[in-house]
Write a protein that holds these residues in place. Sequence first.
Motif, PDB file in Angstrom:
ATOM      1  N   LYS A 149      52.795 -12.471   2.197  1.00  0.00           N
ATOM      2  CA  LYS A 149      52.835 -12.803   3.629  1.00  0.00           C
ATOM      3  C   LYS A 149      53.129 -11.567   4.476  1.00  0.00           C
ATOM      4  CE  LYS A 149      54.533 -15.862   7.100  1.00  0.00           C
ATOM      5  NZ  LYS A 149      53.571 -15.313   8.039  1.00  0.00           N
ATOM      6  N   LYS A 150      54.120 -10.789   4.053  1.00  0.00           N
ATOM      7  CA  LYS A 150      54.475  -9.592   4.826  1.00  0.00           C
ATOM      8  C   LYS A 150      55.163  -8.590   3.906  1.00  0.00           C
ATOM      9  CE  LYS A 150      58.622 -11.924   6.500  1.00  0.00           C
ATOM     10  NZ  LYS A 150      59.413 -12.364   7.619  1.00  0.00           N
ATOM     11  N   VAL A 151      55.194  -7.343   4.363  1.00  0.00           N
ATOM     12  CA  VAL A 151      55.807  -6.288   3.550  1.00  0.00           C
ATOM     13  C   VAL A 151      56.710  -5.453   4.452  1.00  0.00           C
ATOM     14  CG1 VAL A 151      55.384  -4.253   2.101  1.00  0.00           C
ATOM     15  CG2 VAL A 151      53.797  -6.190   2.001  1.00  0.00           C
ATOM     16  N   GLN A 152      57.932  -5.234   3.978  1.00  0.00           N
ATOM     17  CA  GLN A 152      58.835  -4.378   4.731  1.00  0.00           C
ATOM     18  C   GLN A 152      58.954  -3.028   4.021  1.00  0.00           C
ATOM     19  OE1 GLN A 152      63.133  -4.702   4.470  1.00  0.00           O
ATOM     20  NE2 GLN A 152      63.161  -5.132   6.652  1.00  0.00           N
ATOM     21  N   ILE A 158      55.546  -5.208   8.217  1.00  0.00           N
ATOM     22  CA  ILE A 158      54.110  -5.314   8.495  1.00  0.00           C
ATOM     23  C   ILE A 158      53.637  -6.717   8.123  1.00  0.00           C
ATOM     24  CG2 ILE A 158      51.811  -4.335   8.028  1.00  0.00           C
ATOM     25  CD1 ILE A 158      53.795  -2.329   9.335  1.00  0.00           C
ATOM     26  N   GLU A 159      53.097  -7.414   9.115  1.00  0.00           N
ATOM     27  CA  GLU A 159      52.587  -8.768   8.840  1.00  0.00           C
ATOM     28  C   GLU A 159      51.303  -9.001   9.636  1.00  0.00           C
ATOM     29  OE1 GLU A 159      55.552 -11.753   9.932  1.00  0.00           O
ATOM     30  OE2 GLU A 159      56.604 -10.200  11.031  1.00  0.00           O
ATOM     31  N   ASP A 160      50.770 -10.210   9.537  1.00  0.00           N
ATOM     32  CA  ASP A 160      49.517 -10.563  10.218  1.00  0.00           C
ATOM     33  C   ASP A 160      48.391  -9.591   9.871  1.00  0.00           C
ATOM     34  OD1 ASP A 160      50.785 -12.704  11.470  1.00  0.00           O
ATOM     35  OD2 ASP A 160      51.519 -11.395  13.083  1.00  0.00           O
ATOM     36  N   VAL A 161      48.299  -9.263   8.606  1.00  0.00           N
ATOM     37  CA  VAL A 161      47.215  -8.401   8.133  1.00  0.00           C
ATOM     38  C   VAL A 161      46.003  -9.293   7.846  1.00  0.00           C
ATOM     39  CG1 VAL A 161      46.538  -7.063   6.085  1.00  0.00           C
ATOM     40  CG2 VAL A 161      48.706  -6.588   7.207  1.00  0.00           C
ATOM     41  N   PRO A 162      44.795  -8.913   8.301  1.00  0.00           N
ATOM     42  CA  PRO A 162      43.629  -9.771   8.025  1.00  0.00           C
ATOM     43  C   PRO A 162      43.304  -9.788   6.527  1.00  0.00           C
ATOM     44  CG  PRO A 162      42.937  -7.713   9.033  1.00  0.00           C
ATOM     45  CD  PRO A 162      44.440  -7.715   9.058  1.00  0.00           C
ATOM     46  N   PRO A 163      42.661 -10.866   6.031  1.00  0.00           N
ATOM     47  CA  PRO A 163      42.336 -10.919   4.597  1.00  0.00           C
ATOM     48  C   PRO A 163      41.554  -9.679   4.166  1.00  0.00           C
ATOM     49  CG  PRO A 163      41.815 -12.988   5.672  1.00  0.00           C
ATOM     50  CD  PRO A 163      42.178 -12.034   6.764  1.00  0.00           C
ATOM     51  N   GLY A 164      41.964  -9.086   3.068  1.00  0.00           N
ATOM     52  CA  GLY A 164      41.281  -7.884   2.584  1.00  0.00           C
ATOM     53  C   GLY A 164      41.846  -6.601   3.167  1.00  0.00           C
ATOM     54  N   GLY A 165      42.735  -6.732   4.153  1.00  0.00           N
ATOM     55  CA  GLY A 165      43.332  -5.539   4.762  1.00  0.00           C
ATOM     56  C   GLY A 165      44.530  -5.038   3.973  1.00  0.00           C
ATOM     57  N   ALA A 166      45.084  -3.920   4.429  1.00  0.00           N
ATOM     58  CA  ALA A 166      46.235  -3.339   3.733  1.00  0.00           C
ATOM     59  C   ALA A 166      47.492  -3.508   4.573  1.00  0.00           C
ATOM     60  CB  ALA A 166      45.984  -1.859   3.493  1.00  0.00           C
ATOM     61  N   GLU A 198      50.315  -1.548   5.718  1.00  0.00           N
ATOM     62  CA  GLU A 198      50.524  -0.100   5.642  1.00  0.00           C
ATOM     63  C   GLU A 198      51.236   0.468   6.852  1.00  0.00           C
ATOM     64  OE1 GLU A 198      46.646   1.593   5.108  1.00  0.00           O
ATOM     65  OE2 GLU A 198      45.906   0.824   7.011  1.00  0.00           O
ATOM     66  N   VAL A 199      51.843   1.628   6.627  1.00  0.00           N
ATOM     67  CA  VAL A 199      52.546   2.362   7.679  1.00  0.00           C
ATOM     68  C   VAL A 199      52.008   3.790   7.659  1.00  0.00           C
ATOM     69  CG1 VAL A 199      54.777   3.370   8.321  1.00  0.00           C
ATOM     70  CG2 VAL A 199      54.674   0.993   7.571  1.00  0.00           C
ATOM     71  N   HIS A 200      51.657   4.319   8.841  1.00  0.00           N
ATOM     72  CA  HIS A 200      51.218   5.718   8.935  1.00  0.00           C
ATOM     73  C   HIS A 200      52.330   6.528   9.584  1.00  0.00           C
ATOM     74  CE1 HIS A 200      47.143   4.369   8.074  1.00  0.00           C
ATOM     75  NE2 HIS A 200      47.350   3.404   8.950  1.00  0.00           N
ATOM     76  N   GLU A 201      52.623   7.680   9.062  1.00  0.00           N
ATOM     77  CA  GLU A 201      53.692   8.520   9.600  1.00  0.00           C
ATOM     78  C   GLU A 201      53.342   9.990   9.438  1.00  0.00           C
ATOM     79  OE1 GLU A 201      56.250   8.880  11.295  1.00  0.00           O
ATOM     80  OE2 GLU A 201      56.642   6.783  11.785  1.00  0.00           O
ATOM     81  N   THR A 202      54.171  10.830  10.054  1.00  0.00           N
ATOM     82  CA  THR A 202      54.065  12.273   9.810  1.00  0.00           C
ATOM     83  C   THR A 202      55.452  12.755   9.431  1.00  0.00           C
ATOM     84  OG1 THR A 202      54.572  12.898  12.090  1.00  0.00           O
ATOM     85  CG2 THR A 202      52.245  12.523  11.568  1.00  0.00           C
ATOM     86  N   PHE A 207      51.323   2.092   1.484  1.00  0.00           N
ATOM     87  CA  PHE A 207      50.563   0.838   1.603  1.00  0.00           C
ATOM     88  C   PHE A 207      50.785  -0.101   0.415  1.00  0.00           C
ATOM     89  CE2 PHE A 207      48.062   3.664  -0.959  1.00  0.00           C
ATOM     90  CZ  PHE A 207      47.618   2.847  -1.976  1.00  0.00           C
ATOM     91  N   VAL A 208      50.435  -1.358   0.657  1.00  0.00           N
ATOM     92  CA  VAL A 208      50.304  -2.375  -0.402  1.00  0.00           C
ATOM     93  C   VAL A 208      48.992  -3.068  -0.116  1.00  0.00           C
ATOM     94  CG1 VAL A 208      51.210  -4.561  -1.313  1.00  0.00           C
ATOM     95  CG2 VAL A 208      52.804  -2.759  -0.615  1.00  0.00           C
ATOM     96  N   LYS A 209      48.095  -3.143  -1.087  1.00  0.00           N
ATOM     97  CA  LYS A 209      46.801  -3.793  -0.842  1.00  0.00           C
ATOM     98  C   LYS A 209      46.203  -4.325  -2.140  1.00  0.00           C
ATOM     99  CE  LYS A 209      43.932   0.320  -1.144  1.00  0.00           C
ATOM    100  NZ  LYS A 209      42.598   0.728  -0.886  1.00  0.00           N
ATOM    101  N   GLY A 210      45.100  -5.046  -2.014  1.00  0.00           N
ATOM    102  CA  GLY A 210      44.433  -5.584  -3.199  1.00  0.00           C
ATOM    103  C   GLY A 210      43.629  -4.505  -3.909  1.00  0.00           C
ATOM    104  N   VAL A 211      43.398  -4.691  -5.191  1.00  0.00           N
ATOM    105  CA  VAL A 211      42.525  -3.781  -5.929  1.00  0.00           C
ATOM    106  C   VAL A 211      41.113  -3.991  -5.389  1.00  0.00           C
ATOM    107  CG1 VAL A 211      41.576  -3.241  -8.204  1.00  0.00           C
ATOM    108  CG2 VAL A 211      43.965  -3.903  -7.984  1.00  0.00           C
ATOM    109  N   ASP A 212      40.399  -2.897  -5.113  1.00  0.00           N
ATOM    110  CA  ASP A 212      39.044  -2.997  -4.584  1.00  0.00           C
ATOM    111  C   ASP A 212      39.045  -3.707  -3.224  1.00  0.00           C
ATOM    112  OD1 ASP A 212      36.432  -2.270  -4.891  1.00  0.00           O
ATOM    113  OD2 ASP A 212      35.829  -4.094  -5.930  1.00  0.00           O
ATOM    114  N   ASP A 213      40.161  -3.585  -2.510  1.00  0.00           N
ATOM    115  CA  ASP A 213      40.328  -4.218  -1.188  1.00  0.00           C
ATOM    116  C   ASP A 213      40.110  -5.731  -1.198  1.00  0.00           C
ATOM    117  OD1 ASP A 213      40.941  -1.745  -0.100  1.00  0.00           O
ATOM    118  OD2 ASP A 213      38.833  -1.288   0.264  1.00  0.00           O
TER     119      ASP A 213
END
Length: 258
Positions: free
Chosen positions: A63-66, A80-88, A90-94, A49-55
């Motif tokens: 704008k977007k993260v590859q 990953i784009e169109d993330v709402p403000p305060g969101g992360a 992120e990519v989930h995988e196994t 993930f990439v996100k803000g400190v304290d969300d």
Amino acid sequence: MAPPNNQKRVKGVQIHRPFIYGTTAKLFGEDNPKPPGTPADHTHSWTVFVKGVDDTDITYWCKKVQFKLHESIPNPMRMIEDVPPGGAFEVHETGWGEFEITIKIYYVPESLEKPQTLYHHLRLHPYGDTEEAKEAMRRGPDIKSWIYEEQIFSEPYNEFYDILTSPMPREKGGGGKGTRVMKGGMVGSVGERTASIPLTTRPDQPFSRETEKLEIKRLEEARVKVNDLMDKMSDDLKEKEAELDKLKREYNQPGVRA
Ligand code: SLL
């Protein structure tokens, strides 16, 4: 991209914005069951993930993260784009193995900045014999490898400077103190467009002024320890030199040489 003619850089200004990037992994087991269809050799679920400190919101500059994953994973390039403000972002995988993830951050078009690349090692196991690893084990089953970082915008273009520094619009008719209306009408308290970080650490928010103080204390203690070691080594050296001088003198005395 060449800047349009009306854009000027704001001279002598540097704006920094804290953010966090990293991975969180969890072993499959009773409290983390394997989703149906997961390949048999997969041992962990994980998130990068990439996100803000304290969300806090970072979407006004990011704008977007590859994320470029290991080639053994289907469709390894994830935008990953169109993330709402305060969101992360992120990519989930196994999966079953650790590898290096390439994280490319794209800025909002008004910034006129080129994307930037970070590299992060996906960690599935708390390794090492260090206190940190043992503490990670004690804290629970999540294997976190999180990095605090500060994005620096040096002499941003004027339009982007305004975006970076404008306060969030307040909700009309008054929400509670600290309530904000964000893009898309979402209401919440994701915070101002500032570089502030929280005062205290909470379970899922490890980066704060408190963390910073502890780190400074740790560095200071390490500095004192290194100085003590250096003093001790210097004393040992002096002692050994004196001994060497003594031996040389004895050796050079008449009658000693065979
Ligand atoms: C290793 N060099 O040997 C690394 C490679 C690859 C991880 C790790 C596969 C996931 C999938 C997966 O976990 N690859 O099949 O979707 O440790």
